[in-house]
Enzyme design. Structure first.
Site, PDB file in Angstrom:
ATOM      1  N   HIS A  93     183.276  46.813 -39.204  1.00  0.00           N
ATOM      2  CA  HIS A  93     184.255  46.625 -38.128  1.00  0.00           C
ATOM      3  C   HIS A  93     184.159  45.180 -37.658  1.00  0.00           C
ATOM      4  O   HIS A  93     183.070  44.704 -37.349  1.00  0.00           O
ATOM      5  CB  HIS A  93     183.957  47.599 -36.981  1.00  0.00           C
ATOM      6  CG  HIS A  93     184.672  47.240 -35.714  1.00  0.00           C
ATOM      7  ND1 HIS A  93     186.047  47.129 -35.648  1.00  0.00           N
ATOM      8  CD2 HIS A  93     184.210  46.938 -34.466  1.00  0.00           C
ATOM      9  CE1 HIS A  93     186.378  46.786 -34.411  1.00  0.00           C
ATOM     10  NE2 HIS A  93     185.293  46.664 -33.680  1.00  0.00           N
ATOM     11  N   HIS A  95     186.271  41.706 -35.501  1.00  0.00           N
ATOM     12  CA  HIS A  95     187.339  41.231 -34.630  1.00  0.00           C
ATOM     13  C   HIS A  95     187.942  40.003 -35.322  1.00  0.00           C
ATOM     14  O   HIS A  95     187.817  38.892 -34.833  1.00  0.00           O
ATOM     15  CB  HIS A  95     186.794  40.856 -33.254  1.00  0.00           C
ATOM     16  CG  HIS A  95     186.219  42.002 -32.486  1.00  0.00           C
ATOM     17  ND1 HIS A  95     185.673  41.865 -31.225  1.00  0.00           N
ATOM     18  CD2 HIS A  95     186.102  43.329 -32.789  1.00  0.00           C
ATOM     19  CE1 HIS A  95     185.253  43.047 -30.785  1.00  0.00           C
ATOM     20  NE2 HIS A  95     185.489  43.957 -31.724  1.00  0.00           N
ATOM     21  N   TYR A 120     195.517  43.148 -55.112  1.00  0.00           N
ATOM     22  CA  TYR A 120     194.135  43.314 -54.646  1.00  0.00           C
ATOM     23  C   TYR A 120     194.051  43.921 -53.256  1.00  0.00           C
ATOM     24  O   TYR A 120     193.077  44.594 -52.924  1.00  0.00           O
ATOM     25  CB  TYR A 120     193.343  42.006 -54.775  1.00  0.00           C
ATOM     26  CG  TYR A 120     192.970  41.816 -56.222  1.00  0.00           C
ATOM     27  CD1 TYR A 120     191.841  42.443 -56.750  1.00  0.00           C
ATOM     28  CD2 TYR A 120     193.801  41.131 -57.097  1.00  0.00           C
ATOM     29  CE1 TYR A 120     191.532  42.346 -58.093  1.00  0.00           C
ATOM     30  CE2 TYR A 120     193.501  41.033 -58.442  1.00  0.00           C
ATOM     31  CZ  TYR A 120     192.367  41.642 -58.936  1.00  0.00           C
ATOM     32  OH  TYR A 120     192.063  41.573 -60.260  1.00  0.00           O
TER      33      TYR A 120
HETATM   34 ZN   LIG Z   1     185.098  46.009 -31.754  1.00  0.00          ZN
END
Ligand SMILES: [Zn+2]
Length: 225
Positions: A93, A95, A120
């Site tokens: 995860h 940002h 891709y």
């Molecule tokens: Zn986050």
């Protein structure tokens, strides 16, 4: 791979992602599912650029902290994606700028956040879902991810960032990078009337590489009129 090697891998990929500006400050987190059902997770408030293998949070199969620092508060995200994607062994995860920007555009389709721009992108990230905004740590985000019924290995959280599962840490990292680069291409080409891959070109990739794309499930896999 031994647990100590896996801890080093998390630190190595985390540093690489951080150094390339793919997640700033102490944002972003990585998890790995172990053979005993437990997990390794990056700690809360830890920069991915400066992880210590010995301080990575070790959780048991019930999600209890066994050793290391307190885990990221974004655990519900990871848990929901593992729960709905049985084959997932690692989740990343971030940002990352372009993927976050993409989530704020009005035209984004929540069941295909990006068009089929490159082979891709489809081969590594598949198609990408977009779930609505939730306050960080809000357990409701887990319900939103479960609501996708495991069809998507890559999910964008609105105004927040991507969450991507893979069958290895390398696969999850590469898929996240491909998603970020494709979001960047989309933003570069937005309103320029670009040529995307045609439905026939996408079908050819699906058949040649055995891709598992949700849009092909919905249309029984072959028919793209
Ligand atoms: Zn986050």
């Amino acid at each position: 791979m031994s647990e100590s090697r896996l801890r080093e891998e998390i630190c190595r990929y985390g540093r690489s992602l951080f150094e390339r500006g793919l997640t700033p400050g102490s944002s972003g987190n990585i998890s790995l599912r172990l053979d005993d059902g437990g997990w390794l997770v990056t700690p809360t408030n830890a920069s991915l650029g400066f992880l210590d293998p010995a301080r990575i949070s070790r959780l048991d199969s019930a999600g209890r902290l066994v050793s290391g620092d307190k885990p990221t508060k974004e655990i519900p995200l990871h848990a929901a994606l593992y729960e709905s994607r049985g084959s997932a062994r690692a989740i990343v995860h971030l940002h990352s700028t372009h993927a976050v920007a993409l989530t704020m555009l009005p035209e984004i389709d929540p069941r295909a956040a990006l068009p089929p721009m490159t082979p891709y992108y489809l081969m590594r990230a598949g198609e990408t879902a977009l779930v609505p905004y939730y306050r960080p740590g809000d357990p409701a985000v887990a319900d939103a991810i479960r609501g996708l019924a495991g069809k998507y290995s890559s999910v964008l959280l609105a105004n927040h960032g991507p969450v991507v599962a893979g069958d290895s840490l390398e696969a999850a990292v590469f898929a996240t990078e491909e998603l970020e680069e494709t979001a960047k291409l989309y933003l570069l080409l937005r309103n320029l009337n670009p040529r995307y891959l045609t439905p026939d070109q996408v079908s050819d990739l699906v058949q040649t590489f055995g891709l598992d794309l949700p849009s092909h499930h919905d249309h029984d896999g072959h028919d793209h009129g």
